[in-house]
Design a protein around this motif. Structure first.
Motif, short mmCIF file in Angstrom:
data_model
loop_
_atom_site.label_atom_id
_atom_site.label_comp_id
_atom_site.label_asym_id
_atom_site.label_seq_id
_atom_site.Cartn_x
_atom_site.Cartn_y
_atom_site.Cartn_z
N GLU A 107 0.82 -1.22 0.00
CA GLU A 107 0.00 0.00 0.00
C GLU A 107 0.85 1.27 0.00
O GLU A 107 0.39 2.32 -0.43
CB GLU A 107 -0.95 0.01 1.19
N ARG A 115 -4.87 -1.52 -7.66
CA ARG A 115 -5.22 -2.25 -6.44
C ARG A 115 -6.62 -2.85 -6.58
O ARG A 115 -7.52 -2.24 -7.13
CB ARG A 115 -5.25 -1.33 -5.24
N ASP A 116 -6.78 -4.04 -6.02
CA ASP A 116 -8.09 -4.68 -5.90
C ASP A 116 -8.81 -4.86 -7.24
O ASP A 116 -10.03 -4.81 -7.30
CB ASP A 116 -8.99 -3.90 -4.92
N SER A 141 -11.30 -9.27 -9.08
CA SER A 141 -11.04 -8.35 -7.98
C SER A 141 -9.95 -8.95 -7.10
O SER A 141 -9.53 -10.08 -7.29
CB SER A 141 -12.30 -8.09 -7.16
N GLY A 142 -9.51 -8.18 -6.14
CA GLY A 142 -8.49 -8.64 -5.19
C GLY A 142 -7.08 -8.33 -5.65
O GLY A 142 -6.85 -7.81 -6.74
N ASN A 143 -6.14 -8.66 -4.78
CA ASN A 143 -4.70 -8.53 -5.05
C ASN A 143 -4.10 -9.91 -4.89
O ASN A 143 -4.32 -10.57 -3.87
CB ASN A 143 -4.05 -7.56 -4.05
#
Length: 158
Positions: A107, A115-116, A141-143
């Motif tokens: 981050e 991101r995401d 979605s997500g990392n």
């Protein structure tokens, strides 16, 4: 099967990392290759619209978008964020490459634009970048990141 068509985005302060990736491609002792969609000739222009049009043409050729993530990438909006937006809009597979050695999304350095969104994050090294370019498929979605076993199988000792 042809080489993965890849556009590499980076902050101007990290151009040496992109140049090293090109050197990996040329080194017969390093198993690293991809079809580089980055602009090959320096654009001799200050016209932002022209530069963006040329970048869009190259990104539209690519199926993969690799973002080299350094200390200042997060704050680069004029071109770096814009290139990522174009790559996402086009449906490219997004691969975040952390220049600080991190194997996951960080981050503190990662631009919010990637991101995401289902991108994968790896550290800066030829084997894992090559593996991600050749194998990763975007999620919705997500990392994402590779587990330690993947790194170990690629020859990393940790």
């Amino acid at each position: 099967m042809g080489l993965p068509r890849t556009f590499v985005g980076f902050s101007s302060t990290d151009i040496h990392c992109y140049q090293l990736m090109k050197a990996w491609k040329e080194n017969e002792h390093i198993d690293f290759d991809f079809y580089d969609c980055q602009i090959t000739d320096e654009i001799n222009s200050d016209d932002e619209d022209y530069i963006k049009r040329k970048c869009r043409e190259r990104i539209n050729m690519a199926g993969k978008y690799v973002m080299l993530i350094g200390e200042d990438t997060k704050s680069k909006h004029k071109y770096v964020r814009w290139e990522a937006e174009v790559a996402i809009e086009k449906g490219c597979t997004i691969i975040g490459v952390n220049l600080d050695g991190s194997r996951q999304m960080d981050e503190n350095t990662c631009p919010p634009i990637i991101r995401d969104i289902g991108a994968i994050f790896v550290h800066y090294s030829p084997q894992i970048i090559k593996y991600a370019i050749e194998n990763y498929k975007m999620h919705d979605s997500g990392n994402y990141y590779y587990k330690p076993e993947v790194y170990k199988n690629l020859g990393y000792d940790k």
